[in-house]
Scaffold this motif. Sequence first.
Motif, PDB file in Angstrom:
ATOM      1  N   LEU A  85       0.823  -1.205   0.000  1.00 30.81           N
ATOM      2  CA  LEU A  85       0.000   0.000   0.000  1.00 30.81           C
ATOM      3  C   LEU A  85       0.860   1.259   0.000  1.00 30.81           C
ATOM      4  CD1 LEU A  85      -2.733  -1.036   2.600  1.00 30.81           C
ATOM      5  CD2 LEU A  85      -2.765  -1.305   0.115  1.00 30.81           C
ATOM      6  N   TYR A  86       1.859   1.276   0.857  1.00 32.36           N
ATOM      7  CA  TYR A  86       2.744   2.437   0.955  1.00 32.36           C
ATOM      8  C   TYR A  86       3.476   2.645  -0.374  1.00 32.36           C
ATOM      9  CZ  TYR A  86       5.051   5.644   4.286  1.00 32.36           C
ATOM     10  OH  TYR A  86       5.466   6.747   4.991  1.00 32.36           O
ATOM     11  N   GLY A  87       3.875   1.533  -0.993  1.00 32.07           N
ATOM     12  CA  GLY A  87       4.549   1.623  -2.286  1.00 32.07           C
ATOM     13  C   GLY A  87       3.634   2.130  -3.378  1.00 32.07           C
ATOM     14  N   TRP A  88       2.372   1.709  -3.362  1.00 34.61           N
ATOM     15  CA  TRP A  88       1.432   2.196  -4.371  1.00 34.61           C
ATOM     16  C   TRP A  88       1.219   3.699  -4.242  1.00 34.61           C
ATOM     17  CZ3 TRP A  88      -0.487   1.508  -8.882  1.00 34.61           C
ATOM     18  CH2 TRP A  88      -1.653   2.190  -9.279  1.00 34.61           C
ATOM     19  N   VAL A  89       1.096   4.184  -3.012  1.00 34.47           N
ATOM     20  CA  VAL A  89       0.893   5.617  -2.802  1.00 34.47           C
ATOM     21  C   VAL A  89       2.043   6.406  -3.426  1.00 34.47           C
ATOM     22  CG1 VAL A  89       0.840   7.412  -1.029  1.00 34.47           C
ATOM     23  CG2 VAL A  89      -0.566   5.360  -0.767  1.00 34.47           C
ATOM     24  N   LEU A  90       3.265   5.935  -3.242  1.00 36.83           N
ATOM     25  CA  LEU A  90       4.410   6.619  -3.856  1.00 36.83           C
ATOM     26  C   LEU A  90       4.411   6.439  -5.369  1.00 36.83           C
ATOM     27  CD1 LEU A  90       7.161   8.099  -3.627  1.00 36.83           C
ATOM     28  CD2 LEU A  90       8.206   5.832  -3.572  1.00 36.83           C
ATOM     29  N   ALA A  91       4.182   5.206  -5.828  1.00 33.24           N
ATOM     30  CA  ALA A  91       4.334   4.896  -7.253  1.00 33.24           C
ATOM     31  C   ALA A  91       3.366   5.668  -8.131  1.00 33.24           C
ATOM     32  CB  ALA A  91       4.151   3.385  -7.475  1.00 33.24           C
ATOM     33  N   THR A  92       2.214   6.053  -7.613  1.00 35.34           N
ATOM     34  CA  THR A  92       1.228   6.749  -8.448  1.00 35.34           C
ATOM     35  C   THR A  92       1.762   8.054  -9.024  1.00 35.34           C
ATOM     36  OG1 THR A  92       0.311   7.795  -6.458  1.00 35.34           O
ATOM     37  CG2 THR A  92      -0.774   5.788  -7.256  1.00 35.34           C
ATOM     38  N   GLY A  93       2.719   8.676  -8.329  1.00 37.30           N
ATOM     39  CA  GLY A  93       3.262   9.929  -8.831  1.00 37.30           C
ATOM     40  C   GLY A  93       3.939   9.776 -10.177  1.00 37.30           C
ATOM     41  N   TYR A  94       4.498   8.595 -10.438  1.00 39.43           N
ATOM     42  CA  TYR A  94       5.257   8.414 -11.678  1.00 39.43           C
ATOM     43  C   TYR A  94       4.364   8.422 -12.919  1.00 39.43           C
ATOM     44  CZ  TYR A  94       8.169   6.305 -15.257  1.00 39.43           C
ATOM     45  OH  TYR A  94       8.825   6.060 -16.437  1.00 39.43           O
ATOM     46  N   PRO A  95       3.321   7.566 -13.027  1.00 37.91           N
ATOM     47  CA  PRO A  95       2.508   7.598 -14.245  1.00 37.91           C
ATOM     48  C   PRO A  95       1.739   8.904 -14.408  1.00 37.91           C
ATOM     49  CG  PRO A  95       1.513   6.135 -12.633  1.00 37.91           C
ATOM     50  CD  PRO A  95       2.871   6.492 -12.115  1.00 37.91           C
ATOM     51  N   VAL A  96       1.322   9.521 -13.295  1.00 39.23           N
ATOM     52  CA  VAL A  96       0.606  10.793 -13.405  1.00 39.23           C
ATOM     53  C   VAL A  96       1.543  11.880 -13.913  1.00 39.23           C
ATOM     54  CG1 VAL A  96      -0.547  12.629 -12.091  1.00 39.23           C
ATOM     55  CG2 VAL A  96      -1.174  10.231 -11.719  1.00 39.23           C
ATOM     56  N   MET A  97       2.748  11.959 -13.354  1.00 39.80           N
ATOM     57  CA  MET A  97       3.697  12.969 -13.805  1.00 39.80           C
ATOM     58  C   MET A  97       4.057  12.762 -15.275  1.00 39.80           C
ATOM     59  SD  MET A  97       7.409  13.934 -12.140  1.00 39.80           S
ATOM     60  CE  MET A  97       6.661  14.638 -10.660  1.00 39.80           C
ATOM     61  N   ARG A  98       4.277  11.513 -15.651  1.00 45.13           N
ATOM     62  CA  ARG A  98       4.627  11.204 -17.044  1.00 45.13           C
ATOM     63  C   ARG A  98       3.517  11.622 -17.997  1.00 45.13           C
ATOM     64  NH1 ARG A  98       3.249   6.712 -20.128  1.00 45.13           N
ATOM     65  NH2 ARG A  98       4.730   6.089 -21.773  1.00 45.13           N
ATOM     66  N   HIS A  99       2.275  11.296 -17.645  1.00 40.76           N
ATOM     67  CA  HIS A  99       1.145  11.630 -18.511  1.00 40.76           C
ATOM     68  C   HIS A  99       0.897  13.134 -18.526  1.00 40.76           C
ATOM     69  CE1 HIS A  99      -2.718  11.336 -20.515  1.00 40.76           C
ATOM     70  NE2 HIS A  99      -3.297  11.961 -19.506  1.00 40.76           N
ATOM     71  N   ALA A 100       0.896  13.763 -17.341  1.00 44.49           N
ATOM     72  CA  ALA A 100       0.569  15.184 -17.255  1.00 44.49           C
ATOM     73  C   ALA A 100       1.586  16.036 -17.991  1.00 44.49           C
ATOM     74  CB  ALA A 100       0.490  15.604 -15.782  1.00 44.49           C
ATOM     75  N   HIS A 101       2.835  15.612 -17.977  1.00 48.70           N
ATOM     76  CA  HIS A 101       3.859  16.448 -18.599  1.00 48.70           C
ATOM     77  C   HIS A 101       3.713  16.487 -20.116  1.00 48.70           C
ATOM     78  CE1 HIS A 101       7.046  18.968 -17.182  1.00 48.70           C
ATOM     79  NE2 HIS A 101       7.831  18.614 -18.174  1.00 48.70           N
ATOM     80  N   ARG A 102       2.991  15.551 -20.682  1.00 39.90           N
ATOM     81  CA  ARG A 102       2.735  15.604 -22.125  1.00 39.90           C
ATOM     82  C   ARG A 102       1.844  16.795 -22.467  1.00 39.90           C
ATOM     83  NH1 ARG A 102       1.676   9.229 -23.785  1.00 39.90           N
ATOM     84  NH2 ARG A 102       3.780   8.496 -23.214  1.00 39.90           N
ATOM     85  N   TYR A 103       1.054  17.233 -21.509  1.00 45.71           N
ATOM     86  CA  TYR A 103       0.185  18.391 -21.718  1.00 45.71           C
ATOM     87  C   TYR A 103       0.816  19.667 -21.159  1.00 45.71           C
ATOM     88  CZ  TYR A 103      -3.421  14.887 -22.631  1.00 45.71           C
ATOM     89  OH  TYR A 103      -4.131  13.841 -23.139  1.00 45.71           O
ATOM     90  N   LEU A 104       1.342  19.580 -19.948  1.00 39.28           N
ATOM     91  CA  LEU A 104       1.785  20.764 -19.233  1.00 39.28           C
ATOM     92  C   LEU A 104       3.237  21.131 -19.529  1.00 39.28           C
ATOM     93  CD1 LEU A 104       0.228  19.929 -15.733  1.00 39.28           C
ATOM     94  CD2 LEU A 104      -0.835  21.116 -17.672  1.00 39.28           C
TER      95      LEU A 104
END
Length: 305
Positions: free
Chosen positions: A120-139
Amino acid sequence: MGHMGAGHQSQVRPPREEPGPPPAGGLLWELVGEVRSVLTLPAATALQVAHPAVGAGVDAHSAFRTDLWGRAGRSLHSMQLWVYGGEQAAAEGARLRHLHAHITGRDGYGRPYRALDPALYGWVLATGYPVMRHAHRYLGRPFTADEERRLWAEWRQVGGVLGLREEDLPRTVEEFWPYYRRVLAEELEATAVVRDLVAPDGPLPPPPGGPAPVRLLVRVAWPAVRPPLLRLRRFLITGLLPPDAREAVGLPWTPRQERRLRRFGAVVRVVVPRLPEPVRYLPVARRARAAHRRGTGGRGGRPCR
């Protein structure tokens, strides 16, 4: 990583040697402290709490409904310390482990969870990676394949700061994606916390800070300000979630919304890189970057557009 069941019996432990934060001048150094990170935080939060155990823990033990602004500010400050805190990074990791050590309960299916379960603790941290990767394509701009590998390696360094072991997170990007897709397929759903985050009438109290006249003005204007803010939050959460995560949680997204997000991103890409550093970067990041430049004769990391 093994199966992310809420009944996993191991627990995040203090690291044997205090790990350091990711490198000054690295990708996270450029990204985490910038104002664009504020735009991505709601999507990363939604992806975290779409896991039933994480959502149940936040629902039962967090002040996100009663102190949403305070919680968001504390989360942002904590993230800054993971990356820019230097010697404070390890202390912040220890503080978070202590804070979460006694958070336990049962999710909506009656399954027990512990906040420091590495899955669970690892998932909370790991979510930042795919969101940052996807968001940076727009932002910003899409990361290169090499940058994606470096970015994940730096996220793993943050994991060490938080007390996760080497084996608690996928070792490479190539290992990350099967892990991520399995969690999407087997674990995630539109939890009560996700539904609140995207609801047009969800919890959003007025921000409490500022001088008394400002607080009064905000309270008076809040009935008119709150609905567009809630719509913006839903728009940013849904749009900046990767499409596969959006589908796993059941959030609809239309071509019209996609066009709006592209226009929004185009404005952000033009405006943010041109902001003066005191405006572009959050306080902890700004101070660390200034200190780093003084210590390296003014050399900073590569600008991240």
